[in-house]
Design a protein around this motif. Structure first.
Motif, PDB file in Angstrom:
ATOM      1  N   SER A 233       0.881  -1.151  -0.023  1.00  0.00           N
ATOM      2  CA  SER A 233       0.053   0.136  -0.162  1.00  0.00           C
ATOM      3  C   SER A 233       0.798   1.194   0.097  1.00  0.00           C
ATOM      4  CB  SER A 233      -0.864  -0.029   1.162  1.00  0.00           C
ATOM      5  OG  SER A 233      -1.716  -1.028   1.293  1.00  0.00           O
ATOM      6  N   THR A 234       0.588   2.145  -0.545  1.00  0.00           N
ATOM      7  CA  THR A 234       1.260   3.487  -0.627  1.00  0.00           C
ATOM      8  C   THR A 234       1.129   4.140   0.712  1.00  0.00           C
ATOM      9  OG1 THR A 234       0.251   4.004  -2.975  1.00  0.00           O
ATOM     10  CG2 THR A 234       1.061   5.909  -1.601  1.00  0.00           C
ATOM     11  N   LEU A 235       2.503   4.689   0.958  1.00  0.00           N
ATOM     12  CA  LEU A 235       2.604   5.302   2.299  1.00  0.00           C
ATOM     13  C   LEU A 235       2.005   6.733   2.107  1.00  0.00           C
ATOM     14  CD1 LEU A 235       3.866   5.294   5.261  1.00  0.00           C
ATOM     15  CD2 LEU A 235       6.125   6.034   4.142  1.00  0.00           C
ATOM     16  N   ALA A 236       1.242   6.941   2.562  1.00  0.00           N
ATOM     17  CA  ALA A 236       0.086   8.251   2.656  1.00  0.00           C
ATOM     18  C   ALA A 236       0.870   9.503   3.615  1.00  0.00           C
ATOM     19  CB  ALA A 236      -1.109   8.007   2.697  1.00  0.00           C
ATOM     20  N   ILE A 237       1.984   9.965   3.371  1.00  0.00           N
ATOM     21  CA  ILE A 237       2.540  11.063   4.174  1.00  0.00           C
ATOM     22  C   ILE A 237       3.059  11.960   3.071  1.00  0.00           C
ATOM     23  CG2 ILE A 237       2.983   9.545   6.185  1.00  0.00           C
ATOM     24  CD1 ILE A 237       5.923   9.449   5.550  1.00  0.00           C
ATOM     25  N   PRO A 238       3.111  13.145   3.575  1.00  0.00           N
ATOM     26  CA  PRO A 238       3.549  14.443   2.663  1.00  0.00           C
ATOM     27  C   PRO A 238       5.058  14.195   2.163  1.00  0.00           C
ATOM     28  CG  PRO A 238       2.594  15.344   4.690  1.00  0.00           C
ATOM     29  CD  PRO A 238       2.629  13.713   5.004  1.00  0.00           C
ATOM     30  N   GLU A 239       5.947  13.412   3.046  1.00  0.00           N
ATOM     31  CA  GLU A 239       7.416  13.285   2.581  1.00  0.00           C
ATOM     32  C   GLU A 239       7.599  12.327   1.418  1.00  0.00           C
ATOM     33  OE1 GLU A 239       6.877  15.229   6.210  1.00  0.00           O
ATOM     34  OE2 GLU A 239       5.895  13.173   5.702  1.00  0.00           O
TER      35      GLU A 239
END
Length: 671
Positions: A388-394
């Motif tokens: 799954s995509t790591l959903a953080i701004p960085e």
């Protein structure tokens, strides 16, 4: 022995191939020679007292044995060497005689202070020459009515590899100098080959006729010969040649002047090091040139690091595939591989009846291998879902088709592998760099920027091996020194990390890791854009190496050069940031489609448990008129098939490409 070479001088007569505009006398190998030429000088003879050793000098060339610097004996196999341009005669090729200095060498960090790159402004000087030369020769390859020499393709490949290395790979200054000299030699020789075939060979084929009136002798390196027919051919081509004959055959030759031998004062004579590697020792000019070619060819530097990981441990322990004769066969516990989603059903599949899989972590104590150590206190950490995509701004923006494909991988299919080495990473897993507290994230990014040149150098030298997630975590924390109890797993793991980067340290003349771990107050804060750039480059290089390794396993063919055409820039490491919006990461579907079709074409040879999508069929490369919806369907199918195939061959989630969306700043003059 007295010999009057001017006794037949007639300045009003036309000179033939056996006459001489000038001549010289020489003594070599116990024989007296007279040398005639159509040029206005006579270079000193290359050594005829063979065998003799050929080795690198301090300028990373081969002195008077180098065919780009000094005339060699003419050979039919390398007849084009006579057409190599002389220094100072072709302004457009002047960069091919340029010598880099230390000021042209950009050092990466104080940790690996001897590793760096050629400044971009220096590399860019080669690109117009290389692009024009390669384009001309490729066009000639396609349009020539007759078969052409395979040396065309070989030299083009050498040139492209050396340009790639100069653009992307950190290395030592001596290797930079060798790479530049090898690129220059290959370009000069390819230009000579093209000129010889297109200009001089047509003249030679009519060598019985005189050269066109007033045709000047070409400003080329030329060649020595003792064969009358060769002298006549080179005379007809108007290429410089020096015809050697024993004194006793001198008869009616018309020689206009006698000159001393021109000594090679511009050549470097110092040895490359105290004990130079001998490239060749023998008595064959053809073999000598072939040996120089081989030494400079730098056969494709890429080596599959996962293949190495399959057969070698971190600290040169016994192979994972080998069971010691005195030890019982290890019992394999039933666990799920890193990043699997056994508790979450795949889209479109049932959550019931999940099949058991072969174990992915054998008992390692008997092998002395480092493994992840669960903390003694506190709850066990739940692994992040790597599908799954790591959903953080960085995290740099995901490419929708790739993110969706990763989320749809069917982990119920049993992978072909149970080797723990397949779950390691060539470079850090991208999310590992940023999936932490801000303070730790800055520390990880800082340490990676200091150490990356060392790891890229080892990839470029072909002896790097992937690390486990825990080992990469230790590297990013700066824990490269031995620690823990001597018998502990932590100690064994940490003992191998500095040893892992040892080749880069030795190349940098560094005896130990310096400045690790960094003091918190010295760790810089990284902007969001800079963070995206660091993570993107790590992810992109991981993806490209994984793609090559997957294609090799799935197709049973070693064709990294074909795989590289699927990537913008065709590089494997050191991918420039401007590629963050090109190739598979391009914003426009039409631009991505070109690369997607190349990937789909390679997939036709893949063997997998899951069926290949029907749209990825034999006619995919011949289908010329794709609608928007068809291009979208093909992209989804290719991404889906790739991520599924990677699971089947490696037993973990693939690192997939991302894109950079912000505008990149222009490089400053320091680069």
């Amino acid at each position: 022995m007295e010999l009057d070479l001017l006794r037949n001088r007639d300045s009003g007569a036309s000179l033939g191939p056996f006459d001489g505009k000038v001549a010289a006398m020489a003594h070599n190998a116990g024989e007296h020679y007279f040398i005639t030429t159509n040029a206005d000088y006579v270079p000193a003879l290359p050594s005829l007292e063979l065998p003799h050793a050929v080795f690198l000098r301090t300028d990373m060339r081969y002195g008077s044995d180098d065919p780009t610097l000094w005339p060699q004996q003419f050979t039919q196999r390398y007849c084009h060497l006579a057409a190599i341009a002389r220094q100072g005669t072709r302004p457009e090729l002047e960069v091919l005689w340029w010598n880099p200095t230390r000021n042209d060498f950009l050092v990466g960090s104080a940790v690996t202070r001897g590793l760096g790159r050629l400044r971009n402004r220096c590399v860019s000087q080669f690109l117009p020459v290389v692009n024009d030369l390669v384009d001309r020769c490729k066009q000639y390859q396609c349009t020539s009515p007759t078969p052409i020499s395979p040396l065309f393709g070989q030299l083009i490949q050498q040139i492209l590899i050396w340009v790639e290395q100069l653009q992307s790979l950190p290395t030592t200054f001596p290797i930079i100098v060798f790479a530049v000299a090898s690129l220059q030699r290959a370009c000069l020789e390819l230009d000579a080959l093209y000129q010889y075939i297109t200009v001089y060979k047509p003249r030679i084929e009519n060598y019985l006729s005189a050269p066109p009136p007033n045709t000047p002798v070409s400003p080329c390196v030329g060649a020595f010969t003792t064969v009358p027919a060769v002298a006549q051919q080179l005379w007809a081509a108007c290429l410089p040649f020096w015809f050697l004959r024993p004194y006793y055959v001198f008869d009616a030759e018309n020689i206009l002047a006698v000159v001393p031998l021109q000594q090679p004062t511009h050549l470097v004579h110092g040895l490359a090091d105290e004990a130079p590697q001998i490239v060749y020792s023998g008595n064959s000019t053809e073999e000598k040139i072939a040996a120089i070619h081989l030494a400079g060819a730098n056969n494709r530097w890429y080596r599959d690091p996962f293949e190495t990981g399959q057969t070698h441990s971190l600290s040169k322990s016994p192979s994972l595939d080998a069971t010691p004769a005195s030890a019982p066969t290890p019992q394999l516990p039933t666990i799920h591989p890193t990043g699997s989603r056994a508790q979450r059903p795949v889209a479109g599949s049932s959550s019931q009846g999940i099949r058991s899989r072969p174990s992915f972590q054998p008992c390692m104590s008997q092998f002395n291998l480092p493994v992840f150590q669960t903390p003694a206190k506190g709850p066990a950490k739940i692994p992040r879902d790597k599908f799954s995509t790591l959903a953080i701004p960085e995290m740099p923006p995901s490419i929708v088709a790739w993110a969706e494909a990763l989320a749809q991988v069917d982990t119920e299919i049993t992978p072909f592998t149970s080797n723990p080495a397949d779950r390691r990473y060539v470079l850090p897993e991208p999310a590992l760099l940023i999936n932490s507290t801000p303070e730790q994230r800055w520390t990880f990014l800082h340490h990676w920027t200091l150490l990356k040149d060392g790891f890229l150098f080892m990839l470029g030298q072909g002896y790097s091996e992937p690390l486990s997630a825990q080992e990469w975590r230790d590297v990013l924390k700066g824990l490269l020194q031995k620690r823990g109890h001597p018998n502990s797993r932590t100690h064994r793991r940490s003992a191998g990390l500095e040893e892992r980067i040892r080749p880069a340290l030795e190349a940098s003349n560094v005896t130990s890791i310096e400045g690790f771990p960094a003091a918190p107050e010295t760790v810089p804060q990284f902007s969001l854009e800079k963070t995206h750039e660091i993570v993107w480059q790590v992810a992109e290089s991981n993806f490209r190496f994984e793609f090559c390794a997957l294609d090799k396993r799935a197709s049973k063919m070693d064709r990294a050069d074909e795989v590289r055409t699927c990537f913008a820039g065709q590089m494997l490491v050191g991918v420039p940031l401007e590629m963050g919006k090109r190739g598979l990461a391009a914003m426009a579907l039409e631009q991505r489609h070109v690369y997607i079709v190349r990937v789909a074409t390679l997939m036709l040879d893949w063997t997998t448990s899951s069926p290949r999508p029907s749209i990825v069929g034999p006619g995919v490369a011949r289908h010329l008129h794709w609608s928007q919806s068809q291009m979208q369907d093909l992209e989804r199918a290719v991404c889906r098939y790739y991520t599924q195939a990677f699971w089947e061959y490696f037993g973990r989630a693939a690192v997939v490409p991302m894109r950079l969306e912000h505008d990149l700043e222009k490089e400053n003059g320091q680069m």
